[in-house]
Write a protein that holds these residues in place. Structure first.
Motif, short mmCIF file in Angstrom:
data_model
loop_
_atom_site.label_atom_id
_atom_site.label_comp_id
_atom_site.label_asym_id
_atom_site.label_seq_id
_atom_site.Cartn_x
_atom_site.Cartn_y
_atom_site.Cartn_z
N VAL A 248 41.49 47.26 37.80
CA VAL A 248 41.23 46.25 36.77
C VAL A 248 42.53 46.12 35.97
CG1 VAL A 248 39.87 45.73 34.69
CG2 VAL A 248 38.79 46.83 36.66
N VAL A 249 43.05 44.89 35.89
CA VAL A 249 44.35 44.69 35.21
C VAL A 249 44.20 43.72 34.04
CG1 VAL A 249 45.58 45.13 37.39
CG2 VAL A 249 45.14 42.77 36.68
N GLU A 250 45.20 43.77 33.16
CA GLU A 250 45.24 42.84 32.03
C GLU A 250 45.45 41.43 32.57
OE1 GLU A 250 45.62 43.68 28.55
OE2 GLU A 250 45.26 45.82 28.95
N LYS A 251 44.79 40.48 31.91
CA LYS A 251 44.89 39.07 32.33
C LYS A 251 46.36 38.62 32.38
CE LYS A 251 42.58 35.03 32.79
NZ LYS A 251 43.65 34.12 33.00
N VAL A 264 46.12 34.91 45.34
CA VAL A 264 45.62 36.26 45.02
C VAL A 264 44.10 36.24 44.74
CG1 VAL A 264 46.46 36.01 42.62
CG2 VAL A 264 45.80 38.27 43.47
N PRO A 265 43.32 37.04 45.49
CA PRO A 265 41.87 37.06 45.20
C PRO A 265 41.59 37.87 43.93
CG PRO A 265 42.39 38.54 47.03
CD PRO A 265 43.69 37.95 46.59
N PHE A 266 40.54 37.54 43.23
CA PHE A 266 40.23 38.26 41.99
C PHE A 266 38.79 38.07 41.57
CE2 PHE A 266 41.31 33.99 40.77
CZ PHE A 266 40.48 33.69 39.71
N TYR A 267 38.30 38.99 40.73
CA TYR A 267 36.98 38.83 40.11
C TYR A 267 37.21 38.98 38.61
CZ TYR A 267 36.17 41.02 44.70
OH TYR A 267 36.23 41.38 46.03
N GLU A 268 36.71 38.02 37.85
CA GLU A 268 36.89 38.11 36.40
C GLU A 268 35.98 39.19 35.82
OE1 GLU A 268 36.55 34.39 34.00
OE2 GLU A 268 38.53 34.17 34.94
N ILE A 269 36.52 40.07 34.99
CA ILE A 269 35.70 41.11 34.36
C ILE A 269 35.27 40.64 32.97
CG2 ILE A 269 35.71 43.51 33.49
CD1 ILE A 269 35.74 43.44 36.51
N VAL A 274 40.90 41.40 34.68
CA VAL A 274 40.61 40.85 36.00
C VAL A 274 40.66 41.99 37.01
CG1 VAL A 274 41.61 39.35 37.79
CG2 VAL A 274 41.59 38.59 35.42
N LYS A 275 39.73 41.97 37.98
CA LYS A 275 39.78 42.99 39.04
C LYS A 275 40.42 42.36 40.28
CE LYS A 275 36.15 45.96 39.75
NZ LYS A 275 34.81 46.29 40.25
N ILE A 276 41.40 43.07 40.86
CA ILE A 276 42.06 42.57 42.07
C ILE A 276 41.70 43.50 43.22
CG2 ILE A 276 44.30 42.00 43.12
CD1 ILE A 276 45.46 41.62 40.37
N PRO A 277 41.33 42.97 44.38
CA PRO A 277 41.01 43.87 45.50
C PRO A 277 42.24 44.69 45.91
CG PRO A 277 40.34 41.61 46.01
CD PRO A 277 41.14 41.55 44.74
N ALA A 278 42.07 46.00 45.91
CA ALA A 278 43.17 46.89 46.32
C ALA A 278 43.58 46.58 47.76
CB ALA A 278 42.72 48.34 46.19
N ALA A 279 42.60 46.16 48.58
CA ALA A 279 42.91 45.83 49.99
C ALA A 279 44.00 44.77 50.06
CB ALA A 279 41.64 45.34 50.69
#
Ligand code: EPU
Length: 344
Positions: A248-251, A264-269, A274-279
């Motif tokens: 989970v990273v800072e916006k 870049v794929p992401f899910y908003e927290i 924002v969460k970025i897939p480690a994959a």
């Protein structure tokens, strides 16, 4: 009751790392465990470290374990209350997680069908808060029964006190190493509402089932199918599932990355995170499908590190470290392992 000495753990960790434990103890009831703890207090081995394991699907042994490994063989399922739409089950911590999911889907007890096919045991579901395809174990956990490994005292704690978060719980923090989980109570629904929040699952189901009404068994079948496409079978290729957590990273940092990598794929927290897939991060660093000696990065899902044959814990740990360094150098993001490193 079953105590073994200088015992190989190769069958007790899904990486298939061949290390030995000084003492390996399996119990089939809470009483057997509490008796063992009482005996240990007067034994010459009393100061040795204790580690409670499940199926070993989230462990990386770095060397022989100079202590006592505990493993539950409590496998029973009890119905402790039942109403029209809800059932509460008390489940032994040593039952294979997927056997429990199979039992529930077959009986129409709903809520965990999206967690089909996950290696590991019931006890670990409560410790790790396993999650997949839009569902987490904590969505259905009601209470957890524990035994204090020092005093042998029993304790029952509510879900609220388990402090669940993404792949997180009190058992990985304040309670780490302190308790054995002996039973987990799950509250399941007898009314089925499919959870199709995970896009790939929804698309698959939409195409295959069109207008047919879905059952929990259909979801179980499709989840297992999805997993089989992406994840290696630990019986064939040693691995521990996702090696890292999704960061989970800072916006602000995410916006910078998105400028250079529009896709870049992401899910908003929330508004700031924002969460970025480690994959994705690992693939961008060129690691997908690469091997370093006997340790490798799985070619269909780079979040999974594999034992290509004969790896020791250090081989996997070194590969993980190199991956973390690359991801940090390229994106300024620190990856955190989900797998527990065990050194004694
Ligand atoms: N991706 C890539 N390259 C790949 C694979 C994936 O860039 O080769 C990117 C894609 O953008 C994809 C995204 O990563 O959309 C997410 O991939 P995936 O859906 O496979 O899920 P994940 O975030 O990598 C998590 C869990 C898995 C769980 C799946 C499905 C964690 C650490 N892992 O993986 O859990 O099965 O979601 O819900 O949260 C496990 O714990 O062992 C495990 C496998």
């Amino acid at each position: 009751m079953n105590t073994k000495y200088n015992y190989s753990l190769v069958k007790h960790n899904t990486f298939g790392i061949d290390v030995a434990a000084d003492i390996f103890f399996e119990y089939s009831s809470v009483e057997e465990l509490t008796d063992f703890i009482a005996e240990m207090k007067h034994s010459p081995e009393k100061n040795k470290p204790m580690l409670h394991i499940g199926e070993g699907s989230n462990l990386l042994f770095l060397n022989d374990f100079k202590g006592v490994i505990l493993h539950s063989q409590i496998k029973n399922i009890q119905r402790i209350s039942e109403r029209k739409n809800v059932i509460v089950l008390r489940v032994g911590s040593g039952l294979k997680w997927d056997d429990f999911v199979a039992y529930c889907t077959l009986n129409g007890f709903c809520g965990i069908e999206n967690l089909s096919g996950i290696p590991g045991e019931v006890g670990a579901s409560a410790v790790q808060n396993i999650g997949a395809y839009g569902v987490e174990a904590s969505d259905t956990i009601l209470r957890v029964e524990l035994v204090d490994l020092q005093t042998g005292k029993k304790r029952l704690i509510s879900k609220k006190d388990c402090q669940y978060g993404y792949r997180d719980s009190i058992f990985k923090n304040e309670f780490k190493g302190r308790y054995a989980v002996t039973y987990v109570h799950y509250k399941l629904s007898k009314k089925f509402t499919p959870n199709l929040s995970y896009k790939a699952l929804k698309s698959m189901v939409d195409v295959k089932y069109e207008r047919r009404q879905l059952s929990p068994t259909d979801i179980r079948k499709e989840v297992i199918h999805l997993r089989d496409q992406k994840l290696p079978d630990p019986n064939i290729l040693g691995n521990a599932g996702s090696f890292f957590m999704n960061p989970v990273v800072e916006k602000q940092l995410f916006d910078q990355i998105q400028k250079d990598y529009a896709q870049v794929p992401f899910y908003e927290i929330d508004e700031e995170h924002v969460k970025i897939p480690a994959a994705w991060l690992i693939e961008q660093c060129g690691w997908k499908g690469k091997n370093v000696g006997p340790a490798g990065v799985y070619d269909k899902q780079p979040l999974v590190l594999v034992n290509c044959g004969g790896a020791v814990g250090q081989d996997i740990a070194k590969l993980a470290e190199s991956i973390c360094q690359s991801v940090h150098a390229k994106f300024g993001i620190d990856l955190h392992p989900e797998v527990n490193f065990i050194a004694s």
